[in-house]
Design an enzyme around this catalytic site. Structure first.
Site, PDB file in Angstrom:
ATOM      1  N   GLU A  31       0.833  -1.212   0.000  1.00  0.00           N
ATOM      2  CA  GLU A  31       0.000   0.000   0.000  1.00  0.00           C
ATOM      3  C   GLU A  31       0.866   1.260   0.000  1.00  0.00           C
ATOM      4  O   GLU A  31       2.070   1.212   0.279  1.00  0.00           O
ATOM      5  CB  GLU A  31      -0.946   0.005   1.198  1.00  0.00           C
ATOM      6  CG  GLU A  31      -0.253   0.124   2.535  1.00  0.00           C
ATOM      7  CD  GLU A  31      -1.167   0.733   3.605  1.00  0.00           C
ATOM      8  OE1 GLU A  31      -1.638   1.867   3.412  1.00  0.00           O
ATOM      9  OE2 GLU A  31      -1.384   0.069   4.643  1.00  0.00           O
TER      10      GLU A  31
ATOM     11  N   LYS B  39      -3.560  -1.544  15.526  1.00  0.00           N
ATOM     12  CA  LYS B  39      -3.076  -0.684  16.616  1.00  0.00           C
ATOM     13  C   LYS B  39      -4.107  -0.579  17.723  1.00  0.00           C
ATOM     14  O   LYS B  39      -5.303  -0.628  17.475  1.00  0.00           O
ATOM     15  CB  LYS B  39      -2.853   0.724  16.076  1.00  0.00           C
ATOM     16  CG  LYS B  39      -1.534   0.913  15.416  1.00  0.00           C
ATOM     17  CD  LYS B  39      -1.098   2.369  15.551  1.00  0.00           C
ATOM     18  CE  LYS B  39       0.222   2.547  14.829  1.00  0.00           C
ATOM     19  NZ  LYS B  39       0.017   2.671  13.391  1.00  0.00           N
TER      20      LYS B  39
HETATM   21  N1  PSU Z   1      -2.995   1.652  10.699  1.00  0.00           N
HETATM   22  C1  PSU Z   1      -1.664   1.786  10.875  1.00  0.00           C
HETATM   23  N2  PSU Z   1      -0.925   2.457   9.940  1.00  0.00           N
HETATM   24  C2  PSU Z   1      -1.494   2.976   8.810  1.00  0.00           C
HETATM   25  C3  PSU Z   1      -2.902   2.810   8.631  1.00  0.00           C
HETATM   26  C4  PSU Z   1      -3.596   2.152   9.588  1.00  0.00           C
HETATM   27  O1  PSU Z   1      -1.154   1.309  11.864  1.00  0.00           O
HETATM   28  O2  PSU Z   1      -0.795   3.587   7.985  1.00  0.00           O
HETATM   29  C5  PSU Z   1      -3.547   3.336   7.384  1.00  0.00           C
HETATM   30  C6  PSU Z   1      -3.826   2.160   6.429  1.00  0.00           C
HETATM   31  O3  PSU Z   1      -3.666   2.629   5.099  1.00  0.00           O
HETATM   32  C7  PSU Z   1      -5.291   1.864   6.699  1.00  0.00           C
HETATM   33  C8  PSU Z   1      -5.823   3.252   6.972  1.00  0.00           C
HETATM   34  O4  PSU Z   1      -5.951   1.240   5.615  1.00  0.00           O
HETATM   35  O5  PSU Z   1      -4.817   3.886   7.718  1.00  0.00           O
HETATM   36  C9  PSU Z   1      -7.139   3.205   7.717  1.00  0.00           C
HETATM   37  O6  PSU Z   1      -7.679   4.492   7.774  1.00  0.00           O
HETATM   38  P1  PSU Z   1      -9.186   4.701   8.309  1.00  0.00           P
HETATM   39  O7  PSU Z   1      -9.126   4.344   9.771  1.00  0.00           O
HETATM   40  O8  PSU Z   1      -9.471   6.144   8.055  1.00  0.00           O
HETATM   41  O9  PSU Z   1     -10.050   3.773   7.506  1.00  0.00           O
END
Ligand code: PSU
Ligand code: MN
Length: 315
Positions: free
Chosen positions: A30, A164
């Site tokens: 990604e 996380k």
């Molecule tokens: N969790 C992490 N590092 C990240 C992300 C999530 O520990 O970089 C990023 C990933 O790309 C994940 C996105 O798909 O954040 C999720 O964002 P949201 O919670 O807005 O869906």
């Protein structure tokens, strides 16, 4: 027809195209983690090192991003540098894909966005750091990452170091169960918690061996059970942070987000940046170590899945 039309939006790098044509295993990566998850220049350096690890393990990496109105499968060094360096990169989940493609800007794909593009490209394995999930307090905010819905419907295996603890990990696992997304774990019984090895929650199935993981995944898809599979593997012991420290910092970051009225797609990047600042950058070393380890696990799985595809019918 629809799939063919969708595939006409793909621009392949030469190495990724060659690997695909030859039937060699590919591993999708990604770009949100590069643009919004780590600072420059560590982000670009890490992205290159992760690609090299995958190549050394015998698979071909394909970092995915949106550039100039095209979905790029595999990035050149210049493209990677641009995504890692620019301050104007959109964070692209399922909802954002048409806007950023039609607008022609730079887009970094999240887990959900990358899964969509990987599936279009026929790539079965995708390595990330941590997946999005059900946020703490989601009963009030409804903040549930689109990553989870994507896992429910898009057939890509996602290798991660768990999720996380800025998230409610118990609710995240419940949500995945409801949507029929299996959560596999390797190297331990429990689901991992990104900076720390143990979330305190059991994964659904422990499968340490890549051939076993491939057999599970191939069986799911052979049965027509579309959708993703989560494969969790813990951060290497030497790079793990202490649970007490990270819990305290997470609570502080969540308090700061609430106080500043951060909402929507800005929540996750805010929390990631805040924790990074609160740890004085130490969390970055942990982040880099876990992504590299995920890449090794993902490359092994990609090789095993490619072997199972060449097998006769069932695995
Ligand atoms: N969790 C992490 N590092 C990240 C992300 C999530 O520990 O970089 C990023 C990933 O790309 C994940 C996105 O798909 O954040 C999720 O964002 P949201 O919670 O807005 O869906
Ligand atoms: Mn969200």
């Amino acid at each position: 027809m629809v799939a063919n039309l969708a595939r006409s939006w793909l621009t392949w790098s030469a190495p990724a195209a060659a690997a695909q044509a030859a039937g060699h295993p590919l591993v999708a990566l990604e770009s949100t983690i590069i643009a919004h998850g780590m600072p420059y220049p560590e982000n670009v350096r890490t992205a290159r090192e992760v690609e090299a690890l995958i190549r050394d393990a015998g698979a071909e990496p394909a970092t995915i991003a949106l550039i100039g109105g095209r979905i790029h499968i595999g990035l050149s060094d210049d493209e990677l540098e641009m995504i890692g360096r620019s301050d104007h990169v959109h964070k692209v989940s399922r909802r954002d894909l048409p806007a950023v493609l039609a607008g022609g800007g730079l887009g970094a794909t999240t887990v959900a966005g990358t899964m969509i593009c990987a599936a279009l490209a026929g790539i079965e394995v995708f390595v990330t750091g941590g997946i999005g999930g059900v946020h703490r307090g989601a009963q009030d905010t409804f903040d549930i990452s689109a990553d989870l819905q994507e896992l429910a419907k898009t057939s890509v295996a996602v290798i991660c170091a768990g999720a996380k603890s800025i998230l409610d990990i118990g609710l995240t696992l419940e949500y995945l169960e409801t949507h029929g997304v299996p959560v596999l774990s390797c190297e331990q019984d429990n689901f991992a918690a990104f900076y720390t090895r143990d979330s305190g929650f059991r994964a659904d199935f422990r499968l340490d061996d890549a051939a076993e993981q491939a057999r599970f995944i191939r069986t799911k898809w052979d049965l027509g059970l579309d959708g993703g599979v989560v494969l969790s593997t813990p951060v290497p012991e030497a790079a793990a942070m202490s649970a007490e420290e990270i819990d305290a910092l997470t609570r502080q970051a969540l308090g700061d987000a609430a106080a500043q009225g951060i909402t929507g797609k800005a929540v996750t990047p805010f929390l990631l940046a805040r924790i990074k600042a609160l740890t004085g950058g130490r969390s970055l070393a942990t982040n880099i170590a876990l992504v590299k380890h995920n890449a090794e696990v993902g490359a092994r799985l990609a090789l095993a899945l490619a072997r199972s595809k060449r097998g006769s019918g069932a695995v």
